[in-house]
Each structure stands twice: as C-alpha cells, then as structure tokens.
Design an enzyme around this catalytic site. Structure first.
Site, mmCIF file in Angstrom:
data_model
loop_
_atom_site.group_PDB
_atom_site.id
_atom_site.type_symbol
_atom_site.label_atom_id
_atom_site.label_comp_id
_atom_site.label_asym_id
_atom_site.label_seq_id
_atom_site.Cartn_x
_atom_site.Cartn_y
_atom_site.Cartn_z
ATOM 1 N N VAL A 1 -39.699 35.591 -14.201
ATOM 2 C CA VAL A 1 -40.172 35.738 -12.829
ATOM 3 C C VAL A 1 -38.950 35.672 -11.922
ATOM 4 O O VAL A 1 -38.030 34.884 -12.155
ATOM 5 C CB VAL A 1 -41.162 34.610 -12.449
ATOM 6 C CG1 VAL A 1 -41.613 34.774 -10.995
ATOM 7 C CG2 VAL A 1 -42.350 34.598 -13.389
ATOM 8 N N CYS A 2 -38.935 36.521 -10.907
ATOM 9 C CA CYS A 2 -37.869 36.486 -9.906
ATOM 10 C C CYS A 2 -36.501 36.652 -10.596
ATOM 11 O O CYS A 2 -36.345 37.508 -11.466
ATOM 12 C CB CYS A 2 -37.975 35.180 -9.114
ATOM 13 S SG CYS A 2 -37.097 35.157 -7.544
ATOM 14 N N THR A 3 -35.531 35.833 -10.233
ATOM 15 C CA THR A 3 -34.193 35.987 -10.802
ATOM 16 C C THR A 3 -34.081 35.440 -12.219
ATOM 17 O O THR A 3 -32.983 35.424 -12.783
ATOM 18 C CB THR A 3 -33.127 35.322 -9.904
ATOM 19 O OG1 THR A 3 -33.453 33.938 -9.733
ATOM 20 C CG2 THR A 3 -33.059 36.001 -8.551
#
Length: 259
Positions: free
Chosen positions: A100-102
């Site tokens: 998720v995300c970075t």
C-alpha cells in the site's frame, strides 16, 4: 492462512490498519504484525504506537505479506537490508505479495518489481520508476502475477477487499465491506491530483513542510536519517513550495512591490 503485515518505525498507520480490519474477515486467517523483533513501533505521527507481534525469523513462510508506506521514512526503510532480504525470501512462497502506498518502493528496492507495472502514492511515482518498476499513476489497484500494489494510504482498504474477494470469494468480501461499513461518500472531492485544485495542492505542500520542520526541530537526528536519498528531493520541493506560498512571504512581496 497466515497473513504477515509489516510494521516499522515511521510507517503511516492507515496504510496497514485499514487492510488489517478487512483481511481479518477471511475465515481461518491468522494475522501477525512483523518486524525485526517483537515490540512497540511508533508511526510517522510520533504519537500513534503499534506493536510487532512476531519477528521476521518467526515468520519464514507467510501465505500473504503486506507492507504499507510512510512519509519521511520511506527512504530509510527501502534500504533496510534485513527487511529486503526477508521480503525476497518470503516472496518465493507467498500466495500474494502486496503493498500500500510507498510500500511498493520497498518491493521495488527488493527487486520484486523490475519491469512490472505497479502503483504507489502520487508523490513517489518517479521514485518507483527510478527503481525499475513500470509506474502506473491512474489506477487505485495494480495487479501483476501474485503481486498487487495499491495507491496512497486509503487505497489499502480497496486493495484488501480485492484480496479477500480473490481468496475467500465475493460474498466474504462484500460481508467484510459491510462489517466496516465502507461506503465512501466524502464531503469533498479532492482525493486525487486530477481532482485537486491548485489551492489544495498548496495546502498539501504546506502540511508536508510543517511536518518536516517539526521533525527537524524535535528530532534532528531522525530528520537527517529519514530524509534520505529516495525522499529527500520530494521533501525539499514541498518545503520550498510551502515557504513560497506562506502568508508571510506574500505580505513581504506585497510590501516590497508597494515600495
């Protein structure tokens, strides 16, 4: 089914808390939070505390592994060799490897996304591309083989529902959605770069600038450690924009112009 969710210092809590609430709806799922050793882990806010329940060594072969992202800590965490080695090792036998995300920056740093399509937070697309992935900036979930990556922060809930549907079926995924009453109807419509106004983007830059300044003042060593190569440019740009658009700066410009 064993689900390992990575926790680490400086993580963004919602990246993993949202998916956790969804994934635990899978019948028979055993969830664990993993890090180098069990114990408390402080999120990027500096006040939200979670705990690793198991170490990497205690979790040698999870069926699913998920890693979330962070703000200033993304550069440091993507260079943590113990984490990268564990990710490479468990990926060989996982059913699903997710981010998720970075968190996808970590997958890329581990060499798991070479030439593969993936997504991340909008602010780190160039970093993801620079690490060898095919960065996709207009999709909330990107799936390739057994790797699935989600966009920024709140996209983790969507990604987890997608996973539950693949693992336990649509009915279980729909039930999980109802359990958490995930029925987004936000009062604003600025959740993507395409929808956000220039003023909203300046507000984001100002927020990031304040967070960077706060960390630099309260924890200078942490600031220097966390703002490393992968994220340093993004932080500098954000701080520069925040200063450029600050009320004090505008007043100063106005005064000088009048003179």
């Amino acid at each position: 089914m064993q689900i390992a969710i990575v926790v680490y210092p400086g993580m963004t809590a919602l990246d993993i808390v949202g998916p956790y609430e969804v994934l635990r709806c899978i019948p028979g799922a055993e969830l664990r939070f993993v890090w180098t050793e069990p114990g408390p882990v402080i999120a990027d806010s500096g006040v939200f505390v979670m705990a690793a329940t198991h170490s990497f060594d205690e979790t040698p072969a999870p069926d699913i592994v998920l890693i979330g992202g962070s703000g200033a800590a993304s550069g440091t965490i993507a260079k943590n060799q113990q984490l990268l080695e564990w990710m490479r090792r468990v990926h060989e036998t996982t059913q699903w490897t997710a981010s998720v995300c970075t968190g996808s920056v970590v997958l890329a740093a581990a060499g798991l996304l070479d030439g593969k399509p993936a997504t991340t937070h909008w602010s780190e697309m160039s970093v993801l591309k620079g690490l060898g992935a095919q960065a996709i900036n207009d999709e909330r979930i990107v799936h390739t083989g057994k790797i699935v990556t989600g966009a920024g922060v709140s996209a983790g809930i969507d990604l987890a529902l997608w996973l539950v549907g693949r693992i336990a079926g649509d009915d279980v995924a729909r039930a999980a959605q109802l359990v958490i009453e995930y029925d987004p109807q936000p009062p604003y419509d600025s959740g993507s770069l395409q929808k956000a106004t220039a003023a909203t983007k300046r507000g984001v830059a100002a927020f990031v600038g304040r967070e960077a300044k706060k960390l630099a003042v309260t924890e200078p060593r942490a600031f220097l450690r966390e703002t490393t190569a992968l994220s340093e440019l993004a932080w500098r740009i954000a701080v520069r924009k925040a200063r450029r658009h600050s009320p004090g700066r505008r007043r100063a410009r106005g005064s000088s112009g009048a003179a």
